[in-house]
Each structure stands twice: as structure tokens, then as C-alpha cells.
Scaffold this motif. Structure first.
Motif, PDB file in Angstrom:
ATOM      1  N   GLN A 167       0.827  -1.210   0.000  1.00 47.61           N
ATOM      2  CA  GLN A 167       0.000   0.000   0.000  1.00 47.61           C
ATOM      3  C   GLN A 167       0.865   1.265   0.000  1.00 47.61           C
ATOM      4  OE1 GLN A 167      -2.164  -1.121   3.520  1.00 47.61           O
ATOM      5  NE2 GLN A 167      -4.019  -1.600   2.348  1.00 47.61           N
ATOM      6  N   ASN A 168       2.000   1.239   0.711  1.00 50.64           N
ATOM      7  CA  ASN A 168       2.914   2.373   0.698  1.00 50.64           C
ATOM      8  C   ASN A 168       3.502   2.588  -0.689  1.00 50.64           C
ATOM      9  OD1 ASN A 168       3.739   3.950   3.281  1.00 50.64           O
ATOM     10  ND2 ASN A 168       3.333   1.874   4.006  1.00 50.64           N
ATOM     11  N   ILE A 169       3.860   1.501  -1.363  1.00 47.58           N
ATOM     12  CA  ILE A 169       4.401   1.623  -2.716  1.00 47.58           C
ATOM     13  C   ILE A 169       3.329   2.124  -3.675  1.00 47.58           C
ATOM     14  CG2 ILE A 169       5.363   0.340  -4.673  1.00 47.58           C
ATOM     15  CD1 ILE A 169       6.674  -1.548  -2.593  1.00 47.58           C
ATOM     16  N   ALA A 170       2.101   1.659  -3.510  1.00 44.89           N
ATOM     17  CA  ALA A 170       1.011   2.003  -4.421  1.00 44.89           C
ATOM     18  C   ALA A 170       0.436   3.396  -4.178  1.00 44.89           C
ATOM     19  CB  ALA A 170      -0.107   0.974  -4.304  1.00 44.89           C
ATOM     20  N   PHE A 171       0.675   3.965  -3.017  1.00 41.66           N
ATOM     21  CA  PHE A 171       0.020   5.231  -2.668  1.00 41.66           C
ATOM     22  C   PHE A 171       0.240   6.344  -3.697  1.00 41.66           C
ATOM     23  CE2 PHE A 171      -0.345   9.252  -0.324  1.00 41.66           C
ATOM     24  CZ  PHE A 171      -1.676   9.161   0.026  1.00 41.66           C
ATOM     25  N   PRO A 172       1.484   6.613  -4.136  1.00 35.88           N
ATOM     26  CA  PRO A 172       1.640   7.687  -5.135  1.00 35.88           C
ATOM     27  C   PRO A 172       0.966   7.353  -6.460  1.00 35.88           C
ATOM     28  CG  PRO A 172       3.781   6.720  -4.554  1.00 35.88           C
ATOM     29  CD  PRO A 172       2.756   6.079  -3.693  1.00 35.88           C
ATOM     30  N   LEU A 173       0.874   6.080  -6.793  1.00 35.90           N
ATOM     31  CA  LEU A 173       0.178   5.690  -8.023  1.00 35.90           C
ATOM     32  C   LEU A 173      -1.311   5.984  -7.901  1.00 35.90           C
ATOM     33  CD1 LEU A 173       1.968   2.246  -8.535  1.00 35.90           C
ATOM     34  CD2 LEU A 173       2.543   4.458  -9.582  1.00 35.90           C
ATOM     35  N   LYS A 174      -1.857   5.714  -6.721  1.00 33.78           N
ATOM     36  CA  LYS A 174      -3.267   6.017  -6.457  1.00 33.78           C
ATOM     37  C   LYS A 174      -3.509   7.525  -6.554  1.00 33.78           C
ATOM     38  CE  LYS A 174      -6.831   5.395  -2.949  1.00 33.78           C
ATOM     39  NZ  LYS A 174      -7.140   4.864  -1.617  1.00 33.78           N
ATOM     40  N   MET A 175      -2.589   8.317  -6.008  1.00 32.46           N
ATOM     41  CA  MET A 175      -2.733   9.768  -6.045  1.00 32.46           C
ATOM     42  C   MET A 175      -2.663  10.310  -7.474  1.00 32.46           C
ATOM     43  SD  MET A 175      -3.322  10.873  -3.023  1.00 32.46           S
ATOM     44  CE  MET A 175      -4.371   9.443  -2.917  1.00 32.46           C
ATOM     45  N   ARG A 176      -1.982   9.582  -8.341  1.00 29.09           N
ATOM     46  CA  ARG A 176      -1.913   9.976  -9.751  1.00 29.09           C
ATOM     47  C   ARG A 176      -3.123   9.517 -10.537  1.00 29.09           C
ATOM     48  NH1 ARG A 176       3.964   9.559 -12.446  1.00 29.09           N
ATOM     49  NH2 ARG A 176       4.900  11.233 -11.257  1.00 29.09           N
ATOM     50  N   GLY A 177      -3.993   8.755  -9.897  1.00 28.62           N
ATOM     51  CA  GLY A 177      -5.224   8.331 -10.544  1.00 28.62           C
ATOM     52  C   GLY A 177      -5.112   7.040 -11.337  1.00 28.62           C
TER      53      GLY A 177
END
Length: 94
Positions: free
Chosen positions: A51-61
Motif C-alpha cells: 500500500q505504501n508503494i502504491a500510494f503515489p500511483l493512487k494519487m496519480r489516478g
């Protein structure tokens, strides 16, 4: 210092930073498409490694499937697949 400069967290006094064929010297950190994961103090303690690795990807949509694929790819590259379900407090400092 070098990693901070490449990521755009520290300004440089001279020279250029080129990633691939793109000069990113004067770009803000958010526009460099580079990420850093700090050992502990910048990790979200209630999120797993994945989830920490994926967080910036989620923020980018990015959609969930693409994000999951990218997380799996970086985990394979770093050989940390067995750690993806752990929380930061369950990891060693090394």
C-alpha cells in the motif's frame, strides 16, 4: 545527497540531471516521475509495504489493476515480494 538531488528534493549548484533522454534539472520533484521510499519515518504506519508503494500511483489516478501490476513489478525487481503484506513496524531497519 545524490538520490535527493535526482528526486528533486535538494537543489543542485551546478551540472545537470538527465533521466533517460530528459533533462529534469529544473523540474519540480512532482514532475520528474521519480519516487523515493524512505526507510521508516516517511512510510504510512497503518499501510502495508504494498500500500505504501502504491500510494503515489493512487494519487496519480492509476486504476487498481495497473497499480497492482506496477507494485508487483517493483517488488520483483527489488526482491521484496515476501514483504508486501507487512507493516513498516514489522520490517528491519536494514
Amino acid at each position: 545527497t545524490l538520490l535527493h538531488a535526482v528526486a528533486g528534493l535538494n537543489p543542485i549548484d551546478s551540472g545537470t540531471i538527465v533521466i533517460g533522454d530528459r533533462n529534469v534539472t529544473d523540474l519540480p520533484a512532482r514532475d520528474r516521475d521519480v519516487a523515493m521510499v524512505f526507510q521508516s519515518y516517511a512510510l504510512y504506519p497503518t499501510m502495508t509495504v504494498a500500500q505504501n508503494i502504491a500510494f503515489p500511483l493512487k494519487m496519480r489516478g492509476l486504476d487498481r489493476r495497473t497499480s497492482d501490476e506496477k507494485v508487483a513489478g517493483v517488488a520483483r525487481l527489488l526482491q521484496i515480494e515476501p514483504l508486501l503484506a507487512r507493516l513498516p513496524r514489522e520490517l528491519s531497519g536494514g
